[in-house]
Design an enzyme around this catalytic site. Structure first.
Site, mmCIF file in Angstrom:
data_model
loop_
_atom_site.group_PDB
_atom_site.id
_atom_site.type_symbol
_atom_site.label_atom_id
_atom_site.label_comp_id
_atom_site.label_asym_id
_atom_site.label_seq_id
_atom_site.Cartn_x
_atom_site.Cartn_y
_atom_site.Cartn_z
ATOM 1 N N ASP A 1 37.395 29.703 -43.076
ATOM 2 C CA ASP A 1 36.805 30.530 -42.025
ATOM 3 C C ASP A 1 37.869 30.721 -40.937
ATOM 4 O OD1 ASP A 1 34.793 31.836 -40.588
ATOM 5 O OD2 ASP A 1 33.889 30.010 -39.847
ATOM 6 N N GLY B 1 40.193 28.646 -40.356
ATOM 7 C CA GLY B 1 41.409 28.071 -40.937
ATOM 8 C C GLY B 1 41.780 26.720 -40.337
ATOM 9 N N THR C 1 40.192 23.786 -40.266
ATOM 10 C CA THR C 1 39.931 22.611 -41.102
ATOM 11 C C THR C 1 41.037 22.432 -42.134
ATOM 12 O OG1 THR C 1 37.565 23.027 -40.846
ATOM 13 C CG2 THR C 1 38.218 21.522 -42.610
ATOM 14 N N LYS D 1 36.868 34.070 -45.624
ATOM 15 C CA LYS D 1 36.354 34.980 -44.579
ATOM 16 C C LYS D 1 37.542 35.413 -43.746
ATOM 17 C CE LYS D 1 31.965 33.074 -43.289
ATOM 18 N NZ LYS D 1 31.170 32.443 -42.198
ATOM 19 N N ASP E 1 26.123 24.731 -47.132
ATOM 20 C CA ASP E 1 24.834 24.331 -46.574
ATOM 21 C C ASP E 1 24.456 25.124 -45.340
ATOM 22 O OD1 ASP E 1 27.037 23.076 -45.125
ATOM 23 O OD2 ASP E 1 25.467 22.074 -43.969
HETATM 24 P P1 IMP Z 1 37.111 26.590 -40.574
HETATM 25 O O1 IMP Z 1 37.743 25.346 -40.039
HETATM 26 O O2 IMP Z 1 36.630 27.490 -39.471
HETATM 27 O O3 IMP Z 1 37.995 27.325 -41.555
HETATM 28 O O4 IMP Z 1 35.778 26.158 -41.269
HETATM 29 C C1 IMP Z 1 35.726 25.765 -42.572
HETATM 30 C C2 IMP Z 1 34.462 24.985 -42.829
HETATM 31 O O5 IMP Z 1 33.347 25.543 -42.124
HETATM 32 C C3 IMP Z 1 34.111 25.092 -44.283
HETATM 33 O O6 IMP Z 1 34.645 23.979 -44.981
HETATM 34 C C4 IMP Z 1 32.610 25.082 -44.276
HETATM 35 O O7 IMP Z 1 32.157 23.756 -44.368
HETATM 36 C C5 IMP Z 1 32.216 25.625 -42.945
HETATM 37 N N1 IMP Z 1 31.776 27.039 -43.020
HETATM 38 C C6 IMP Z 1 32.460 28.115 -42.581
HETATM 39 N N2 IMP Z 1 31.768 29.246 -42.807
HETATM 40 C C7 IMP Z 1 30.616 28.876 -43.402
HETATM 41 C C8 IMP Z 1 29.474 29.611 -43.903
HETATM 42 O O8 IMP Z 1 29.377 30.857 -43.843
HETATM 43 N N3 IMP Z 1 28.492 28.862 -44.457
HETATM 44 C C9 IMP Z 1 28.544 27.502 -44.556
HETATM 45 N N4 IMP Z 1 29.590 26.781 -44.114
HETATM 46 C C10 IMP Z 1 30.622 27.460 -43.545
#
Ligand code: IMP
Ligand code: MG
Length: 194
Positions: A112, A114, A116, A140, A168
């Site tokens: 999402d 990035g 994480t 995304k 989830d």
């Molecule tokens: P990031 O650090 O913003 O890239 O978030 C990644 C983490 O957010 C993923 O490993 C998911 O656990 C969670 N996540 C992001 N988008 C969604 C979604 O649309 N549905 C469910 N979990 C999401």
């Protein structure tokens, strides 16, 4: 509309974004790409990021012909009820395996912002793996805040909140065999913890 958690998933499902058959056939292709890429490279380890990647990892590994081990890491980017990560990523459970000189493929459900995966990459890179790559089922792209190299990507998806197939909504619905989009304007309150 406000609903108590967990509602019947039909009450919150706007539409199915990716059908089970499409997921499985793309995963088969990814498995082939991964098998080709790691052919002749011993010591492959697939690292699943808990908990979202569990269904993806177990289906994907059955399509990877290269001998490989698996391990898991648990990281948290945001708590229940929150829909965006703020870059404050915590390691909740580390690997059980030493990855020095091994080929490491991180398996993630969705990228999402990035943040994480960026944190996980930096942490694992410091352990001197032979190689370090990312395989993500969903991407995304619109929401990206940090550039992340994705070597193997299942599907690019629009900026919608999705659930099912490991993903989830406040810990529920990971078991659904498809990727679904949450209806707009739905607020789900966790009746267990409130
Ligand atoms: P990031 O650090 O913003 O890239 O978030 C990644 C983490 O957010 C993923 O490993 C998911 O656990 C969670 N996540 C992001 N988008 C969604 C979604 O649309 N549905 C469910 N979990 C999401
Ligand atoms: Mg996750």
């Amino acid at each position: 509309m406000e609903l108590n958690l967990p509602p019947d998933y039909h009450d919150i499902l706007d539409y199915v974004l990716i059908e089970p058959e499409a997921l499985q056939s793309r995963i088969k292709e990814l498995g082939q790409e991964i098998s080709d890429h790691y052919e002749g490279k011993p010591g492959l380890i697939l690292v699943g990021i808990l908990k979202g990647s569990t269904l993806f990892l177990t289906d994907l590994m059955r399509q990877v012909a290269t001998p490989h081990a698996i391990d898991f890491m648990d990281v948290s980017s945001y708590g229940a009820g929150v829909r965006a990560s703020d870059g404050d990523v915590r390691i909740l459970m580390d690997l059980h395996t030493t990855i020095e000189n091994r080929h490491v493929l991180i398996v993630e459900d969705i990228i999402d912002s990035g943040h994480t995966i960026n944190k996980v990459l930096r942490l694992l890179d410091a352990r001197s793996p032979a190689s370090l790559q990312v395989c993500a089922l969903l991407d995304k792209t619109e929401r990206r805040e940090i550039d992340v190299p994705i070597a193997f990507r299942g599907f690019a998806i629009p900026n919608v909140f999705v659930f099912g197939y490991g993903l989830d909504i406040d810990e529920y619905y990971r078991n659904l065999p498809f990727i679904g989009v949450v209806k707009p304007g739905i607020v789900i309150t966790d009746s267990v913890s409130t």
